[in-house]
Scaffold this active site. Structure first.
Site, short mmCIF file in Angstrom:
data_model
loop_
_atom_site.label_atom_id
_atom_site.label_comp_id
_atom_site.label_asym_id
_atom_site.label_seq_id
_atom_site.Cartn_x
_atom_site.Cartn_y
_atom_site.Cartn_z
N GLY A 31 0.78 -1.24 0.00
CA GLY A 31 0.00 0.00 0.00
C GLY A 31 0.81 1.28 0.00
N ASP A 40 -5.28 1.97 10.65
CA ASP A 40 -6.67 1.74 11.04
C ASP A 40 -6.70 1.37 12.52
OD1 ASP A 40 -9.32 1.08 11.24
OD2 ASP A 40 -9.29 -0.54 9.80
N LYS A 51 -7.24 6.52 10.76
CA LYS A 51 -8.64 6.37 11.15
C LYS A 51 -8.79 6.55 12.66
CE LYS A 51 -10.15 3.43 7.37
NZ LYS A 51 -10.82 2.15 7.05
N PHE A 74 -14.20 2.95 4.59
CA PHE A 74 -13.22 2.24 3.77
C PHE A 74 -12.87 3.07 2.55
CE2 PHE A 74 -11.24 -1.02 1.23
CZ PHE A 74 -10.50 -1.69 2.20
N VAL A 75 -11.59 3.35 2.39
CA VAL A 75 -11.14 4.21 1.30
C VAL A 75 -10.20 3.46 0.36
CG1 VAL A 75 -11.41 6.37 2.58
CG2 VAL A 75 -9.26 5.12 2.74
N ASP A 85 -6.10 -0.46 -1.52
CA ASP A 85 -6.85 -1.37 -2.38
C ASP A 85 -8.07 -1.94 -1.69
OD1 ASP A 85 -5.27 -3.07 -0.57
OD2 ASP A 85 -6.09 -4.72 -1.77
N ARG A 136 -5.87 0.38 -6.39
CA ARG A 136 -4.62 0.96 -5.90
C ARG A 136 -4.12 2.07 -6.81
NH1 ARG A 136 -2.19 -2.14 -1.86
NH2 ARG A 136 -2.37 -4.38 -2.09
P1 IMP Z 1 -4.28 -1.84 10.92
O1 IMP Z 1 -3.38 -2.90 11.44
O2 IMP Z 1 -5.71 -2.06 11.32
O3 IMP Z 1 -3.80 -0.44 11.23
O4 IMP Z 1 -4.32 -2.07 9.36
C1 IMP Z 1 -3.65 -1.27 8.48
C2 IMP Z 1 -3.72 -1.85 7.10
O5 IMP Z 1 -5.05 -2.25 6.76
C3 IMP Z 1 -3.31 -0.81 6.09
O6 IMP Z 1 -1.93 -0.79 5.87
C4 IMP Z 1 -4.12 -1.22 4.88
O7 IMP Z 1 -3.41 -2.18 4.15
C5 IMP Z 1 -5.36 -1.84 5.46
N1 IMP Z 1 -6.48 -0.86 5.53
C6 IMP Z 1 -7.03 -0.31 6.63
N2 IMP Z 1 -8.02 0.54 6.33
C7 IMP Z 1 -8.10 0.53 4.98
C8 IMP Z 1 -8.94 1.24 4.03
O8 IMP Z 1 -9.83 2.05 4.37
N3 IMP Z 1 -8.74 0.97 2.72
C9 IMP Z 1 -7.78 0.10 2.28
N4 IMP Z 1 -6.96 -0.57 3.13
C10 IMP Z 1 -7.12 -0.36 4.46
MG MG Z 2 -0.35 -0.83 4.54
#
Ligand code: IMP
Ligand code: MG
Length: 183
Positions: free
Chosen positions: A48, A107, A135, A156-157, A163, A169
Protein backbone atom coordinates in the site's frame (compact mmCIF):
# COMPACT_ATOMS: atom_id res chain seq x y z
CA UNK A 1 -6.34 5.75 -13.21
CA UNK A 2 -8.78 8.61 -13.12
CA UNK A 3 -11.88 8.38 -10.92
CA UNK A 4 -14.29 8.55 -13.86
CA UNK A 5 -13.29 5.02 -14.99
CA UNK A 6 -14.72 3.45 -11.82
CA UNK A 7 -17.02 6.25 -10.67
CA UNK A 8 -19.93 3.88 -9.95
CA UNK A 9 -17.81 1.96 -7.42
CA UNK A 10 -16.99 5.08 -5.42
CA UNK A 11 -19.09 7.33 -3.21
CA UNK A 12 -17.02 10.43 -2.73
CA UNK A 13 -13.52 11.74 -3.43
CA UNK A 14 -11.85 12.68 -0.15
CA UNK A 15 -8.49 13.88 -1.48
CA UNK A 16 -7.50 14.67 -5.03
CA UNK A 17 -4.12 13.93 -6.56
CA UNK A 18 -3.13 17.61 -6.16
CA UNK A 19 -4.21 17.76 -2.52
CA UNK A 20 -2.21 14.60 -1.81
CA UNK A 21 0.89 16.04 -3.50
CA UNK A 22 0.61 19.24 -1.44
CA UNK A 23 0.25 17.24 1.77
CA UNK A 24 3.24 15.06 0.94
CA UNK A 25 5.34 18.20 0.32
CA UNK A 26 4.24 19.56 3.70
CA UNK A 27 5.23 16.32 5.45
CA UNK A 28 8.57 16.32 3.61
CA UNK A 29 9.38 19.84 4.87
CA UNK A 30 8.74 18.75 8.48
CA UNK A 31 10.81 15.60 8.05
CA UNK A 32 13.73 17.50 6.47
CA UNK A 33 13.78 19.83 9.44
CA UNK A 34 13.50 17.13 12.10
CA UNK A 35 16.25 14.95 10.61
CA UNK A 36 18.65 17.71 9.65
CA UNK A 37 22.23 16.45 9.85
CA UNK A 38 21.12 12.86 10.49
CA UNK A 39 21.22 9.87 8.19
CA UNK A 40 17.72 8.70 7.39
CA UNK A 41 16.34 5.37 6.26
CA UNK A 42 12.75 5.37 5.10
CA UNK A 43 10.99 2.02 5.18
CA UNK A 44 7.90 1.49 3.04
CA UNK A 45 5.34 -1.09 4.03
CA UNK A 46 4.41 -3.03 0.92
CA UNK A 47 2.24 -2.89 -0.98
CA UNK A 48 0.00 0.00 0.00
CA UNK A 49 2.78 2.46 0.75
CA UNK A 50 4.32 2.30 -2.73
CA UNK A 51 2.73 5.55 -3.89
CA UNK A 52 3.49 7.62 -0.80
CA UNK A 53 7.05 6.25 -0.65
CA UNK A 54 7.69 7.24 -4.23
CA UNK A 55 6.24 10.72 -3.74
CA UNK A 56 7.70 11.36 -0.28
CA UNK A 57 11.19 10.24 -1.32
CA UNK A 58 11.11 12.60 -4.30
CA UNK A 59 9.77 15.44 -2.17
CA UNK A 60 12.65 15.12 0.31
CA UNK A 61 15.43 17.51 -0.73
CA UNK A 62 18.18 15.50 0.93
CA UNK A 63 19.80 12.08 0.75
CA UNK A 64 17.64 9.28 1.96
CA UNK A 65 18.04 5.52 1.97
CA UNK A 66 14.97 3.50 0.95
CA UNK A 67 14.05 -0.02 1.93
CA UNK A 68 10.88 -2.10 2.02
CA UNK A 69 9.11 -4.57 4.21
CA UNK A 70 6.16 -6.75 3.36
CA UNK A 71 3.97 -8.03 6.14
CA UNK A 72 0.73 -9.89 6.08
CA UNK A 73 -1.74 -9.14 8.82
CA UNK A 74 -4.24 -11.91 9.03
CA UNK A 75 -7.76 -10.63 9.01
CA UNK A 76 -11.01 -11.06 7.22
CA UNK A 77 -12.53 -8.65 4.75
CA UNK A 78 -11.81 -5.06 5.66
CA UNK A 79 -10.37 -5.52 9.18
CA UNK A 80 -6.89 -6.61 10.32
CA UNK A 81 -6.32 -8.90 13.28
CA UNK A 82 -2.92 -7.81 14.56
CA UNK A 83 -1.38 -11.21 13.92
CA UNK A 84 1.49 -10.28 11.66
CA UNK A 85 3.92 -12.31 9.59
CA UNK A 86 6.99 -10.93 7.78
CA UNK A 87 6.81 -11.79 4.08
CA UNK A 88 9.79 -9.69 3.07
CA UNK A 89 12.28 -8.34 5.55
CA UNK A 90 14.59 -5.34 5.19
CA UNK A 91 17.83 -5.78 3.27
CA UNK A 92 19.33 -3.02 5.43
CA UNK A 93 20.80 -3.42 8.89
CA UNK A 94 18.99 -0.73 10.92
CA UNK A 95 21.41 -0.78 13.87
CA UNK A 96 22.21 2.82 14.79
CA UNK A 97 20.09 4.28 11.98
CA UNK A 98 17.26 6.77 12.10
CA UNK A 99 14.31 4.82 10.74
CA UNK A 100 11.10 6.35 9.46
CA UNK A 101 8.37 3.83 8.66
CA UNK A 102 6.13 5.03 5.84
CA UNK A 103 2.56 3.83 5.60
CA UNK A 104 -0.50 4.96 3.71
CA UNK A 105 -3.14 4.32 6.37
CA UNK A 106 -3.41 3.29 10.01
CA UNK A 107 -6.67 1.74 11.04
CA UNK A 108 -6.48 -0.29 14.26
CA UNK A 109 -2.74 0.38 14.43
CA UNK A 110 -2.09 -3.28 15.16
CA UNK A 111 0.14 -3.82 12.14
CA UNK A 112 2.37 -0.84 12.91
CA UNK A 113 2.48 -1.49 16.64
CA UNK A 114 3.83 -4.93 15.88
CA UNK A 115 6.18 -3.68 13.17
CA UNK A 116 7.74 -0.88 15.22
CA UNK A 117 8.36 -3.15 18.19
CA UNK A 118 9.96 -5.68 15.83
CA UNK A 119 12.23 -2.97 14.34
CA UNK A 120 12.97 -1.52 17.78
CA UNK A 121 14.46 -4.83 18.89
CA UNK A 122 17.13 -4.39 16.19
CA UNK A 123 18.67 -1.34 17.85
CA UNK A 124 17.93 1.61 15.55
CA UNK A 125 19.00 5.12 16.64
CA UNK A 126 15.35 6.14 16.46
CA UNK A 127 12.13 4.97 14.95
CA UNK A 128 9.18 7.08 13.90
CA UNK A 129 6.10 6.64 11.73
CA UNK A 130 4.64 8.72 8.93
CA UNK A 131 1.20 7.89 7.60
CA UNK A 132 -0.86 9.70 5.03
CA UNK A 133 -4.18 8.73 6.61
CA UNK A 134 -5.28 7.76 10.09
CA UNK A 135 -8.64 6.37 11.15
CA UNK A 136 -10.25 7.19 14.54
CA UNK A 137 -9.38 3.91 16.24
CA UNK A 138 -5.65 4.51 15.71
CA UNK A 139 -5.68 7.85 17.51
CA UNK A 140 -5.55 5.95 20.82
CA UNK A 141 -2.96 3.38 19.74
CA UNK A 142 0.02 2.90 22.06
CA UNK A 143 2.72 3.78 19.51
CA UNK A 144 3.10 7.42 18.77
CA UNK A 145 2.65 8.42 15.13
CA UNK A 146 4.80 11.47 14.56
CA UNK A 147 3.59 12.50 11.11
CA UNK A 148 -0.05 12.24 10.04
CA UNK A 149 -1.34 13.62 6.75
CA UNK A 150 -5.04 13.58 7.56
CA UNK A 151 -7.32 12.08 10.16
CA UNK A 152 -10.32 10.55 8.40
CA UNK A 153 -13.63 9.05 9.53
CA UNK A 154 -14.01 5.30 9.87
CA UNK A 155 -14.84 4.60 6.24
CA UNK A 156 -13.22 2.24 3.77
CA UNK A 157 -11.14 4.21 1.30
CA UNK A 158 -9.33 3.27 -1.89
CA UNK A 159 -6.82 4.81 -4.26
CA UNK A 160 -3.23 6.09 -4.05
CA UNK A 161 -1.99 2.63 -3.01
CA UNK A 162 -5.06 1.66 -1.01
CA UNK A 163 -6.85 -1.37 -2.38
CA UNK A 164 -9.92 -3.46 -2.02
CA UNK A 165 -9.15 -7.04 -3.10
CA UNK A 166 -6.09 -5.72 -4.96
CA UNK A 167 -8.13 -3.30 -7.05
CA UNK A 168 -8.25 0.52 -7.05
CA UNK A 169 -4.62 0.96 -5.90
CA UNK A 170 -3.79 2.82 -9.08
CA UNK A 171 -6.41 5.53 -8.67
CA UNK A 172 -4.82 8.97 -8.46
CA UNK A 173 -7.34 10.27 -5.92
CA UNK A 174 -8.44 8.79 -2.60
CA UNK A 175 -12.16 8.02 -2.45
CA UNK A 176 -14.63 6.15 -0.29
CA UNK A 177 -15.71 2.81 -1.70
CA UNK A 178 -19.41 2.20 -2.30
CA UNK A 179 -20.90 -0.33 0.15
CA UNK A 180 -22.31 -2.42 -2.73
CA UNK A 181 -18.70 -3.30 -3.66
CA UNK A 182 -17.65 -4.74 -0.29
CA UNK A 183 -20.90 -6.00 1.22
P1 IMP B 1 -4.28 -1.84 10.92
O1 IMP B 1 -3.38 -2.90 11.44
O2 IMP B 1 -5.71 -2.06 11.32
O3 IMP B 1 -3.80 -0.44 11.23
O4 IMP B 1 -4.32 -2.07 9.36
C1 IMP B 1 -3.65 -1.27 8.48
C2 IMP B 1 -3.72 -1.85 7.10
O5 IMP B 1 -5.05 -2.25 6.76
C3 IMP B 1 -3.31 -0.81 6.09
O6 IMP B 1 -1.93 -0.79 5.87
C4 IMP B 1 -4.12 -1.22 4.88
O7 IMP B 1 -3.41 -2.18 4.15
C5 IMP B 1 -5.36 -1.84 5.46
N1 IMP B 1 -6.48 -0.86 5.53
C6 IMP B 1 -7.03 -0.31 6.63
N2 IMP B 1 -8.02 0.54 6.33
C7 IMP B 1 -8.10 0.53 4.98
C8 IMP B 1 -8.94 1.24 4.03
O8 IMP B 1 -9.83 2.05 4.37
N3 IMP B 1 -8.74 0.97 2.72
C9 IMP B 1 -7.78 0.10 2.28
N4 IMP B 1 -6.96 -0.57 3.13
C10 IMP B 1 -7.12 -0.36 4.46
MG1 MG C 1 -0.35 -0.83 4.54
Amino acid sequence: MDTEYVGDDLVKTLFTHDEIQAKVEELARRIEKDYEGEELLIVGVLRGAVMIMADLARALNRHVEMDWMAVSSYGSGTKSSGVVRILKDLDTDVTGKHVLVVDEIIDSGLTLTWLTSNLNSRGPASIEIVTLLRKPEAVSMPVDVKYVGWDIPDEFVVGYGLDFNEKYRNLRDISTLAPHIYS
